[in-house]
Design an enzyme around this catalytic site. Structure first.
Site, mmCIF file in Angstrom:
data_model
loop_
_atom_site.group_PDB
_atom_site.id
_atom_site.type_symbol
_atom_site.label_atom_id
_atom_site.label_comp_id
_atom_site.label_asym_id
_atom_site.label_seq_id
_atom_site.Cartn_x
_atom_site.Cartn_y
_atom_site.Cartn_z
ATOM 1 N N SER A 258 0.839 -1.196 0.000
ATOM 2 C CA SER A 258 0.000 0.000 0.000
ATOM 3 C C SER A 258 0.874 1.246 0.000
ATOM 4 O O SER A 258 2.076 1.171 0.257
ATOM 5 C CB SER A 258 -0.907 0.011 1.229
ATOM 6 O OG SER A 258 -0.164 0.469 2.342
ATOM 7 N N LYS A 259 0.242 2.386 -0.263
ATOM 8 C CA LYS A 259 1.040 3.617 -0.334
ATOM 9 C C LYS A 259 1.665 3.950 1.014
ATOM 10 O O LYS A 259 2.694 4.600 1.080
ATOM 11 C CB LYS A 259 0.224 4.770 -0.894
ATOM 12 C CG LYS A 259 -0.999 5.145 -0.098
ATOM 13 C CD LYS A 259 -1.704 6.284 -0.807
ATOM 14 C CE LYS A 259 -2.949 6.710 -0.047
ATOM 15 N NZ LYS A 259 -3.654 7.793 -0.725
ATOM 16 N N ARG A 260 1.038 3.467 2.090
ATOM 17 C CA ARG A 260 1.599 3.720 3.428
ATOM 18 C C ARG A 260 2.869 2.900 3.694
ATOM 19 O O ARG A 260 3.629 3.203 4.601
ATOM 20 C CB ARG A 260 0.566 3.377 4.517
ATOM 21 C CG ARG A 260 -0.729 4.115 4.367
ATOM 22 C CD ARG A 260 -0.692 5.475 5.077
ATOM 23 N NE ARG A 260 -1.784 6.278 4.596
ATOM 24 C CZ ARG A 260 -1.657 7.446 3.967
ATOM 25 N NH1 ARG A 260 -0.469 7.966 3.761
ATOM 26 N NH2 ARG A 260 -2.706 8.109 3.540
#
Ligand code: GLU
Length: 500
Positions: A258-260
């Protein structure tokens, strides 16, 4: 029929690195088959539209060298290629589908539907519920006419009939079967006049004569609806062949990257840097981290695909030749950042010095250093075996641009003794006048000098290295001396003596 594939991202923010892999596989397939690679911007969801995202997509494709043959910003005769510029086309086809009996007008207001959802936990608009709702299947023809004339807001929905097995032939997953009884009546045209993804995607794939759809696994469930759309329009003969790519998984643990995860694992998960509205929404990218685009491509190509055998280094040309959809794996591919770094090291080591110098140039300028192109090529040659990322040339190798900031004190303490200091001073004098000032000659002279003084190379050479670079990890000492030049070399040798 010649192969035509499309990369169809939605400009909803920075393009995720997985999107670049999707673009890459489409590109490789197109080029291998002598076909066309098309960029279509799917921007019909205006609530999720993010300014700058389209530009980011185009810049990414340019950076990695996956240039579309047609598409937004690239020309082509099947455009426009931006969906928001194709509104009328979708209106036309949505109405046509209603006429063909495979879609219908629905007048239920968002408030009415929200109430239904509140009352029934699993409410969906489908074959079972539509009979009790306000649509052109339940209202009389005249009522529908008059509502449309009066400008009553409506959506157009796909009419999914029960009792059908829908077969999707997927080149990666084989045959996937969906039961029509489990599908909802998807909205095709929204009340704001915009199409949904489903309608726009199918109409465009048809009109743009797309032969193969290669996209992320998350779109597999939608494909059942897409097949129904092709059937509804009578386009099954030219329906594209589907391939759904495996997920990209987190470096460790479960779940999709994920982007996190970028911040969490200290690695980029986007191709380029992205400046969002807040720091949490701003991300670093492969480019600004200092990846060569070729390394990023090689790394991404092998996330979920391998041609078998031992080879790991593939140029874009090699990839075009070796690529095959059959060898894409069904299971998720782990995003192994250490491997990405390894690729970058390999590509930097193999790059020619002139190319590296052109990458180092902006880094040098931004630090306010001055250097000729020729010098940067020398820096490239000296450091390429010692760096992982491009900025390492000016960060790890800062001493090639400014005086040593810090010396390896531990080694100095061990090696810098009064008798050695004396010999070192003498050596400095020799270096100051020695001709010719080139690597091999200097090396030979220094070794000869060491021999004459009856000391060991290990007593002197580490000190030379530390004088020039501050560290034992610097590049080959005589090459470094030549790159720095006689004056600077002597200055650094003297500076070490003064310190000692
Ligand atoms: N717009 C979709 C996306 O953002 C495209 C999916 C597809 O390729 O059909 O991924």
């Amino acid at each position: 029929m010649s192969v035509r594939v499309r990369f169809a991202p939605s400009p909803t923010g920075a393009l995720h690195i997985g999107g670049v892999r999707t673009a890459l596989y489409n590109y490789l397939f197109a080029k291998q088959q002598g076909g066309a690679f098309i960029l279509r911007i799917e921007d019909t969801d205006r609530t999720r539209y993010v300014p700058g995202a389209e530009q980011y997509i185009i810049e990414t494709l340019k950076w990695v060298g996956l240039l579309p043959d047609e598409g937004v910003g690239f020309g082509g005769d099947k455009g426009p290629y931006r969906q928001s510029d194709r509104k009328e086309i979708y209106h036309h086809y949505a109405r046509e589908l209603v006429q063909r009996g495979h879609a219908y007008y629905a007048f239920d207001t968002p408030e009415e539907l929200a109430l239904r959802k509140q009352a029934e936990e699993n409410f969906t608009y489908n074959q079972q519920t539509r009979g009790g709702l306000s649509n052109s299947l339940t209202l009389s023809e005249t009522e529908v006419e008059s509502r449309l004339k009066a400008g009553t807001p409506f959506v157009i929905r796909l009419r999914v009939e029960p009792g059908r097995a829908i077969h999707v032939q997927d080149l990666i997953r084989g045959e996937v079967v969906f039961q029509s009884g489990e599908l909802d009546d998807k909205v095709l045209l929204k009340a704001d006049g915009m199409p949904t993804y489903h309608l726009a995607n199918i109409v465009d794939d048809h009109l743009m004569e797309i032969t193969h759809v290669i996209r992320g696994e998350e779109w597999l469930p939608s494909t059942a609806h897409h097949v129904l759309l092709y059937e509804g329009f009578g386009w099954t003969d030219t329906m594209p062949v589907f391939s759904h790519l495996p997920l990209i998984l987190k470096p460790v643990g479960n779940g999709k990257l994920s982007k996190r995860d970028g911040a969490k694992f200290g690695m980029p998960v986007f191709p380029l840097e992205w400046e969002g509205a807040t720091p949490e929404e701003s991300f670093s990218g492969f480019r600004d981290t200092g990846f060569l685009p070729e390394a990023a491509i090689n790394f991404l190509a092998l996330l979920g695909w391998h041609p078998g055998g031992e080879q790991e280094i593939f140029s874009l040309q090699d990839l075009i030749q070796a690529f095959s959809i059959d060898q894409i794996s069904k299971s998720g591919a782990r995003f192994d950042y250490e491997k990405a770094k390894w690729f970058n090291q390999k590509y930097i080591q193999a790059a020619n010095n002139e190319v590296l110098a052109s990458y180092i140039r902006p880094l040098v300028n931004s630090k306010g250093y001055e250097a000729t192109d020729e010098y940067l090529e020398q820096v490239a040659a000296l450091m390429k075996e010692r760096v992982t990322f491009l900025p390492d040339f000016v960060e790890t190798g800062y001493y090639l641009f400014e005086p040593v900031r810090e010396y390896d004190k531990e080694t100095l303490q061990k090696k810098w003794t009064p008798p050695i200091a004396e010999i070192f001073n003498e050596l400095t004098g020799m270096v100051a006048t020695f001709e010719p000032f080139n690597g091999p000659a200097l090396e030979e002279a220094v070794k000869h000098f060491i021999h004459e003084k009856a000391v060991k190379p290990g007593d002197i050479l580490p000190l030379l290295r530390i004088a020039l670079a501050g560290t034992m990890k610097g590049p080959a000492v005589f090459d470094m001396a030549v790159a720095l030049g006689r004056k600077e070399t002597v200055r650094r040798l003297q500076a070490l003596s003064e310190l000692g």
